[in-house]
Design a protein around this motif. Sequence first.
Motif, PDB file in Angstrom:
ATOM      1  N   ALA A 291      11.655  93.099 -33.491  1.00 15.49           N
ATOM      2  CA  ALA A 291      13.245  93.655 -33.865  1.00 15.49           C
ATOM      3  C   ALA A 291      14.233  93.447 -32.744  1.00 15.49           C
ATOM      4  CB  ALA A 291      12.975  95.032 -34.571  1.00 15.49           C
ATOM      5  N   ARG A 292      15.044  92.535 -33.167  1.00 16.46           N
ATOM      6  CA  ARG A 292      16.317  92.496 -31.899  1.00 16.46           C
ATOM      7  C   ARG A 292      16.768  93.805 -31.502  1.00 16.46           C
ATOM      8  NH1 ARG A 292      20.593  88.494 -33.575  1.00 16.46           N
ATOM      9  NH2 ARG A 292      18.612  87.869 -34.408  1.00 16.46           N
ATOM     10  N   GLU A 293      17.404  94.566 -32.366  1.00 13.43           N
ATOM     11  CA  GLU A 293      18.131  95.632 -31.801  1.00 13.43           C
ATOM     12  C   GLU A 293      17.399  96.855 -31.168  1.00 13.43           C
ATOM     13  OE1 GLU A 293      21.360  97.240 -34.337  1.00 13.43           O
ATOM     14  OE2 GLU A 293      21.977  95.385 -34.903  1.00 13.43           O
ATOM     15  N   GLN A 294      16.293  97.142 -31.741  1.00 13.95           N
ATOM     16  CA  GLN A 294      15.525  98.072 -31.183  1.00 13.95           C
ATOM     17  C   GLN A 294      14.600  97.604 -29.909  1.00 13.95           C
ATOM     18  OE1 GLN A 294      15.165  97.475 -34.462  1.00 13.95           O
ATOM     19  NE2 GLN A 294      16.560  99.168 -35.206  1.00 13.95           N
ATOM     20  N   GLN A 295      14.515  96.216 -29.712  1.00 17.28           N
ATOM     21  CA  GLN A 295      13.397  95.863 -28.959  1.00 17.28           C
ATOM     22  C   GLN A 295      12.050  96.062 -29.250  1.00 17.28           C
ATOM     23  OE1 GLN A 295      14.291  93.167 -26.843  1.00 17.28           O
ATOM     24  NE2 GLN A 295      16.131  93.475 -27.870  1.00 17.28           N
ATOM     25  N   GLN A 296      11.615  96.333 -30.277  1.00 13.79           N
ATOM     26  CA  GLN A 296      10.238  96.825 -30.567  1.00 13.79           C
ATOM     27  C   GLN A 296       9.490  95.497 -31.281  1.00 13.79           C
ATOM     28  OE1 GLN A 296      11.093  99.815 -33.321  1.00 13.79           O
ATOM     29  NE2 GLN A 296      10.954 101.513 -31.853  1.00 13.79           N
ATOM     30  N   GLN A 297       8.195  95.658 -31.149  1.00 17.93           N
ATOM     31  CA  GLN A 297       7.367  94.600 -31.745  1.00 17.93           C
ATOM     32  C   GLN A 297       6.653  95.639 -32.952  1.00 17.93           C
ATOM     33  OE1 GLN A 297       5.026  92.257 -29.215  1.00 17.93           O
ATOM     34  NE2 GLN A 297       6.753  91.116 -28.146  1.00 17.93           N
ATOM     35  N   HIS A 298       6.548  94.651 -34.029  1.00 19.03           N
ATOM     36  CA  HIS A 298       5.724  95.092 -35.114  1.00 19.03           C
ATOM     37  C   HIS A 298       4.595  94.146 -35.558  1.00 19.03           C
ATOM     38  CE1 HIS A 298       9.025  98.352 -35.574  1.00 19.03           C
ATOM     39  NE2 HIS A 298       9.558  97.223 -35.516  1.00 19.03           N
ATOM     40  N   ARG A 299       3.528  94.532 -35.575  1.00 29.12           N
ATOM     41  CA  ARG A 299       2.505  93.663 -36.123  1.00 29.12           C
ATOM     42  C   ARG A 299       1.793  93.933 -37.266  1.00 29.12           C
ATOM     43  NH1 ARG A 299      -0.747  91.329 -31.825  1.00 29.12           N
ATOM     44  NH2 ARG A 299      -1.461  89.549 -32.788  1.00 29.12           N
ATOM     45  N   GLY A 300       1.518  93.156 -38.408  1.00 29.08           N
ATOM     46  CA  GLY A 300       0.850  93.379 -39.519  1.00 29.08           C
ATOM     47  C   GLY A 300       0.832  92.132 -40.621  1.00 29.08           C
ATOM     48  N   TRP A 301       0.341  92.521 -41.688  1.00 30.23           N
ATOM     49  CA  TRP A 301       0.231  91.362 -42.593  1.00 30.23           C
ATOM     50  C   TRP A 301       1.612  91.231 -43.458  1.00 30.23           C
ATOM     51  CZ3 TRP A 301      -4.019  88.337 -42.848  1.00 30.23           C
ATOM     52  CH2 TRP A 301      -5.047  88.793 -41.964  1.00 30.23           C
ATOM     53  N   LEU A 302       2.300  90.176 -43.572  1.00 37.72           N
ATOM     54  CA  LEU A 302       3.312  89.926 -44.202  1.00 37.72           C
ATOM     55  C   LEU A 302       3.193  89.860 -45.410  1.00 37.72           C
ATOM     56  CD1 LEU A 302       6.292  89.372 -43.694  1.00 37.72           C
ATOM     57  CD2 LEU A 302       5.486  86.715 -43.820  1.00 37.72           C
ATOM     58  N   LEU A 303       3.819  90.986 -46.030  1.00 37.14           N
ATOM     59  CA  LEU A 303       3.814  91.152 -47.777  1.00 37.14           C
ATOM     60  C   LEU A 303       4.631  90.187 -48.434  1.00 37.14           C
ATOM     61  CD1 LEU A 303       2.917  94.709 -48.245  1.00 37.14           C
ATOM     62  CD2 LEU A 303       1.294  92.953 -48.416  1.00 37.14           C
ATOM     63  N   THR A 304       5.961  90.304 -48.090  1.00 36.45           N
ATOM     64  CA  THR A 304       6.937  89.634 -48.855  1.00 36.45           C
ATOM     65  C   THR A 304       8.114  89.563 -47.600  1.00 36.45           C
ATOM     66  OG1 THR A 304       8.345  89.337 -50.556  1.00 36.45           O
ATOM     67  CG2 THR A 304       8.083  91.526 -49.858  1.00 36.45           C
ATOM     68  N   VAL A 305       9.166  88.652 -47.938  1.00 39.72           N
ATOM     69  CA  VAL A 305      10.366  88.624 -47.094  1.00 39.72           C
ATOM     70  C   VAL A 305      11.723  88.707 -48.406  1.00 39.72           C
ATOM     71  CG1 VAL A 305      11.638  87.116 -45.652  1.00 39.72           C
ATOM     72  CG2 VAL A 305       9.443  87.162 -45.579  1.00 39.72           C
ATOM     73  N   ASP A 306      12.363  89.449 -48.143  1.00 41.40           N
ATOM     74  CA  ASP A 306      13.766  89.407 -48.828  1.00 41.40           C
ATOM     75  C   ASP A 306      14.695  88.104 -48.577  1.00 41.40           C
ATOM     76  OD1 ASP A 306      15.690  90.550 -50.610  1.00 41.40           O
ATOM     77  OD2 ASP A 306      16.839  91.207 -48.943  1.00 41.40           O
ATOM     78  N   PRO A 307      14.974  87.481 -49.630  1.00 41.54           N
ATOM     79  CA  PRO A 307      15.637  86.196 -49.399  1.00 41.54           C
ATOM     80  C   PRO A 307      17.037  86.554 -48.979  1.00 41.54           C
ATOM     81  CG  PRO A 307      15.200  86.538 -51.722  1.00 41.54           C
ATOM     82  CD  PRO A 307      14.323  87.873 -50.822  1.00 41.54           C
TER      83      PRO A 307
END
Length: 155
Positions: free
Chosen positions: A24-40
């Motif tokens: 995440a660019r603004e928080q400079q955090q990394q998140h790891r997980g299984w991608l369920l969906t993407v909001d278009p």
Amino acid sequence: MDTWPLLGPLDWQHYVNKEVKVKAREQQQQHRGWLLTVDPVSASVVLLSFGEAGGASVRVVMGHADERTAELLRSAFLPRRSRSFGPEELRRRRESARRWLERNRVPVQEDGEALRVAGVLTVEPPYGPEDCSGSNEIILSRVQRLLQGNPEDDA
């Protein structure tokens, strides 16, 4: 990946149901997980992470939203912080909302602490527009607009 929003839905679907790492660019955090969906529309991703104890958590990583918008959207999924209104103030607010709806020819009746509108919508304490819930989107939006315009509601 800085180019994520530029890829588009056809490219994004290749990542669905795969384990990914998102920065995440603004928080400079990394998140790891299984991608369920993407909001278009927003390019936001929904990740599912499994805990060691067998539990799971869902995280929405915002796409192009700024921090203020992201906080508003997150708050929609979290329990509202209840403002502390005393019993008299809640009674006054319920009466005010009921009178205002009746003046605008909306059928309303009290159902315990809640107001029941046209038999399809509920207004819970503290009786503001954000406290409405119902499945009929048209009635929901009209009642919310009415409550926003209530001249007696000063909270």
